[in-house]
Write an enzyme that holds these catalytic residues in place. Structure first.
Site, PDB file in Angstrom:
ATOM      1  N   GLY A   1       0.825  -1.294  -0.088  1.00 29.54           N
ATOM      2  CA  GLY A   1       0.079  -0.083   0.229  1.00 29.54           C
ATOM      3  C   GLY A   1       0.895   1.294   0.092  1.00 29.54           C
ATOM      4  N   PRO A   2       0.169   2.409  -0.164  1.00 24.87           N
ATOM      5  CG  PRO A   2      -1.204   3.982  -0.670  1.00 24.87           C
ATOM      6  CD  PRO A   2      -1.296   2.492  -0.473  1.00 24.87           C
ATOM      7  N   PRO A   3       2.730   5.053   1.076  1.00 29.82           N
ATOM      8  CG  PRO A   3       4.427   6.374   0.093  1.00 29.82           C
ATOM      9  CD  PRO A   3       3.268   5.621  -0.213  1.00 29.82           C
ATOM     10  N   GLY A   4       2.711   5.600   4.439  1.00 31.14           N
ATOM     11  CA  GLY A   4       1.767   6.161   5.672  1.00 31.14           C
ATOM     12  C   GLY A   4       0.362   5.828   5.967  1.00 31.14           C
ATOM     13  CB  THR A   5      -1.448   3.218   4.349  1.00 34.21           C
ATOM     14  OG1 THR A   5      -0.626   2.598   3.907  1.00 34.21           O
ATOM     15  CG2 THR A   5      -1.993   4.122   3.048  1.00 34.21           C
ATOM     16  N   GLY A   6       0.288   2.893   7.491  1.00 29.29           N
ATOM     17  CA  GLY A   6      -0.039   2.129   8.492  1.00 29.29           C
ATOM     18  C   GLY A   6       0.280   0.873   8.658  1.00 29.29           C
TER      19      GLY A   6
ATOM     20  CG  HIS B   1      -5.919  31.277 -11.862  1.00 29.05           C
ATOM     21  ND1 HIS B   1      -4.963  30.858 -12.858  1.00 29.05           N
ATOM     22  CD2 HIS B   1      -6.098  29.660 -11.009  1.00 29.05           C
ATOM     23  CE1 HIS B   1      -4.795  29.709 -12.932  1.00 29.05           C
ATOM     24  NE2 HIS B   1      -5.278  29.102 -11.847  1.00 29.05           N
ATOM     25  CD  GLU B   2      -6.728  29.788  -7.309  1.00 31.28           C
ATOM     26  OE1 GLU B   2      -7.575  28.955  -7.363  1.00 31.28           O
ATOM     27  OE2 GLU B   2      -5.472  29.769  -7.638  1.00 31.28           O
TER      28      GLU B   2
ATOM     29  CB  THR C   1       5.550   0.265  10.102  1.00 31.10           C
ATOM     30  OG1 THR C   1       6.151   0.761   8.813  1.00 31.10           O
ATOM     31  CG2 THR C   1       6.595   0.026  10.981  1.00 31.10           C
TER      32      THR C   1
END
Ligand code: ADP
Ligand code: MG
Ligand code: ZN
Length: 631
Positions: free
Chosen positions: A219-224, A441-442, A226
């Site tokens: 899975g992508p980084p930082g998803t838990g 622009h915004e 570890t």
């Protein structure tokens, strides 16, 4: 282990060869220098003078060339060497030399230093140093290759260096349980079996079930990932050994493999346990078959890992968990049954997951007043668990900065921006002209979004610059999550992306670099619509590209012929061009509102979605503002 044996022998042979070369060089270059005193060239007359003064000691006369070498002694008794050339027909020399008592020889021995000393310095000393070094290296090799029997094993728990120097983190108890992981219910469910097995291995053995050896957390980084691995160890109450894949990447062939061996030796001592290898893709990369690019060291490390995973006695209960965000690069051998045959997907959290993660991290933080975590979660679509943990912490820090006793919902919303868009740039000052362009622009984005029926509502527009480089942004948040995007929604998204540049063009009649990110996103979306989503009439349901890596920015590459690729490019240009036209049309029809809202945004720098909608739906004061603001 004959692989190690031959490796060791090769190292030693190389070492001895280097030693011999150095020794030979030393002897040919250094020894002659040490062995000769400097010879001073003097005029012939000086020889005569020195002979008369009784200072000449020994004389060597070369008949054919006429060269004379002679020695003399200084006050301290050291021999000085001179050379000169004989004046032909000078018959006075011999009698004068005889008178001073000099001895004539055929060869003057020129020894600068004691011969014995030279010998010691250039021959014996280097050999001694080499032998000593060789002995040390040999000892180290033995230790690394694990031939020393049970060498210095990893004793206590905590972080430390194993015998091979690998940074292995060993924890007797991780203290993390599944309760510490919010959301991720599917991943937890997939891992409960492993917990159960570590807890009661006998039950599996009785039935004769093959026990799982490894699972891959993908899975992508930082998803838990570890966190989940630790939780598995914590739930099963077994020790946790972890090492990062990058630890195995070594300069010297064989060291990475030694670390793997070291890791598993420690694990076997403490089984049942979890062995966690983070970033496993760094060692588990597909082995190349193309000759030149093969990486000897990495391959050996991987082979060692495979050997260890096949080798350990499974009754003891060692489960190897690996984590990666690049599963597609892994060597197929790693994924075979008996190795990492299980894949546990750890995805970015959905709305419910995000709410749960926010609540979990909020437990340790004091709040004042009621906080609607759901609304924060809704504004953080796409954030990982690590981002959310960071948001809660930033909110707490903000509360402290403001001198408050508790965190409020506003703190959370403010830190969403900090974490997602970067810290507010304190000293970036936009000129009024630039500010005006950014404002139009915004508002251009926001107006186009609001005037289309399928766009997500605008929740915030700001022209406060961020450290991330954005000069302003328009935030749109869907009311609820959706996982499918219809063609209509995609087209409207395209127009919205074009809205910024279209507004600049309409009002200032010129383009700026500010739309770079919009252009990139629009192009990517248009290309995906054509090549992957089957949303073009020309190609229909034909896949023209593949996703390279679904977890890292989902890059695609075309899988079609060159001719088709050209047509795809043309189609992309057409699609974006049409979207731009639609955006321009909407802005032209709402020119007054555009002026009014841009003026308001310039003054306030940041407005909420509600303010925006209220002004948009207010049909009163039109017209006058446009004069005030127009060029
Ligand atoms: P990964 O290994 O996937 O990169 P980590 O496990 O290192 O991610 O997560 C980093 C931090 O993010 C964790 O320490 C935790 O604080 C937080 N976090 C991530 N996912 C979750 C989750 N599902 N529940 C609670 N906290 C999470
Ligand atoms: Mg991690
Ligand atoms: Zn823009």
């Amino acid at each position: 282990m004959d692989v190690n044996e031959s490796k060791k022998r090769r190292t030693m042979i190389a070492y001895i060869l280097i030693g011999v070369v150095v020794l030979v060089l030393l002897n040919t270059l250094l020894a002659p220098q040490l062995g000769r005193s400097p010879i001073t060239k003097v005029p012939y007359t000086q020889l005569l003078q020195m002979a008369d003064a009784n200072q000449v000691d020994q004389v060597e006369y070369n008949l054919s060339s006429g060269d004379i070498t002679f020695t003399s002694k200084d006050e301290a008794g050291n021999t000085l060497y001179y050379s000169t050339t004989y004046w032909p027909d000078d018959t006075s020399l011999l009698p004068r030399l005889e008178a001073c008592g000099a001895t004539a020889t055929t060869h003057i021995e020129n020894t600068g230093m004691n011969t014995m000393l030279i010998y010691l310095l250039t021959f014996f000393l280097p050999i001694l140093i080499f032998v000593w070094f060789g002995w040390r290296i040999n000892k180290r090799l033995k230790k690394e290759l694990g031939e020393d029997g049970p060498s210095m094993s990893f004793g206590g728990f905590g972080q430390g260096l194993g015998a091979s120097g690998a940074k292995i983190v060993a924890q007797k108890e991780t203290g993390v349980t599944f309760a510490d992981v919010a959301g991720q219910d599917e991943a937890k469910e997939a891992l409960t079996e492993i917990v159960d097995f570590l807890d009661k291995p006998e039950r599996y053995e009785e039935i004769g079930a093959k026990l799982p050896r490894g699972a891959l957390l993908v899975g992508p980084p930082g998803t838990g990932k570890t966190l989940l691995a630790k939780a598995v160890a914590g739930e099963a109450k077994v020790p946790f050994f972890s090492i990062s894949g990058s630890e195995f990447v070594e300069m010297f062939v064989g060291r990475g493999a030694a670390k793997v061996r070291d890791l598993f030796k420690q694990a076997k001592d403490k089984a049942p346990c979890i062995v966690f290898i983070d970033e496993i893709d760094t060692i588990g990369k597909r082995r190349d078959t193309a000759g030149f690019t093969s990486n000897d060291e990495r391959e050996q490390t991987l082979n060692q890992l495979l050997t260890e995973m096949d080798g350990f006695d499974n009754h003891k209960g060692i489960v190897v968990l690996g984590a990666t965000n690049r599963p597609e690069t892994l060597d197929p051998a790693l994924l075979r049954p008996g190795r990492f045959d299980r894949r546990v997907h750890v995805e970015l959290p959905d709305l419910a997951g995000r709410t749960a993660i926010l609540k979990l991290h909020a437990k340790n933080v004091k709040f004042s007043g009621a906080v609607d975590f759901g609304s924060v979660a809704r504004a953080t679509s796409g954030a990982s668990g690590a981002d959310l943990a960071n948001i809660v912490n930033e909110a707490a820090l903000r509360a402290v900065r403001m001198g408050r006793k508790g965190v409020t919902e506003e703190d959370l919303h403010e830190s969403v921006e900090v974490v997602i868009a970067g810290q507010q740039r304190k000293n970036a000052v936009l000129s009024d002209k630039e500010k005006k362009i950014v404002a139009y622009h915004e508002i251009g984005h926001a107006l186009v979004a609001a005037k289309q029926s399928h766009s997500a509502p605008v929740t915030k527009i700001t022209i406060v610059p961020r450290t991330s480089g954005a000069l302003g942004y328009t935030m749109q948040v869907d009311e609820d999550e959706h996982f499918l995007t219809s063609e209509q929604e995609a087209l409207e998204k395209l127009s919205t992306l074009c809205g910024g540049r279209a507004a600049e063009d309409l009002i200032f009649n010129s383009a700026t670099t500010g739309a770079a990110n919009d252009i990139e996103q629009a192009t990517k979306l248009a290309r995906n619509m054509i090549t992957r989503f089957g949303m073009s009439k020309q190609f229909g349901m034909v896949a023209l590209g593949t996703v390279n890596n679904p977890y890292l920015n989902s890059d695609t590459s075309l899988t079609c012929s060159e001719g088709t690729a050209q047509k795809v490019d043309e189609e992309v240009v057409k699609l974006v061009g049409e979207a731009y036209e639609r955006a321009s049309q909407i802005l032209k029809e709402n020119r007054f509102k555009l002026h009014e809202l841009a003026g308001y945004l310039m003054r306030k720098e940041s407005i909420t979605g509600d303010e925006f909608m209220a002004m948009l739906n207010d049909t009163q004061q039109q017209g006058d503002v446009s004069q005030e603001l127009s060029e």
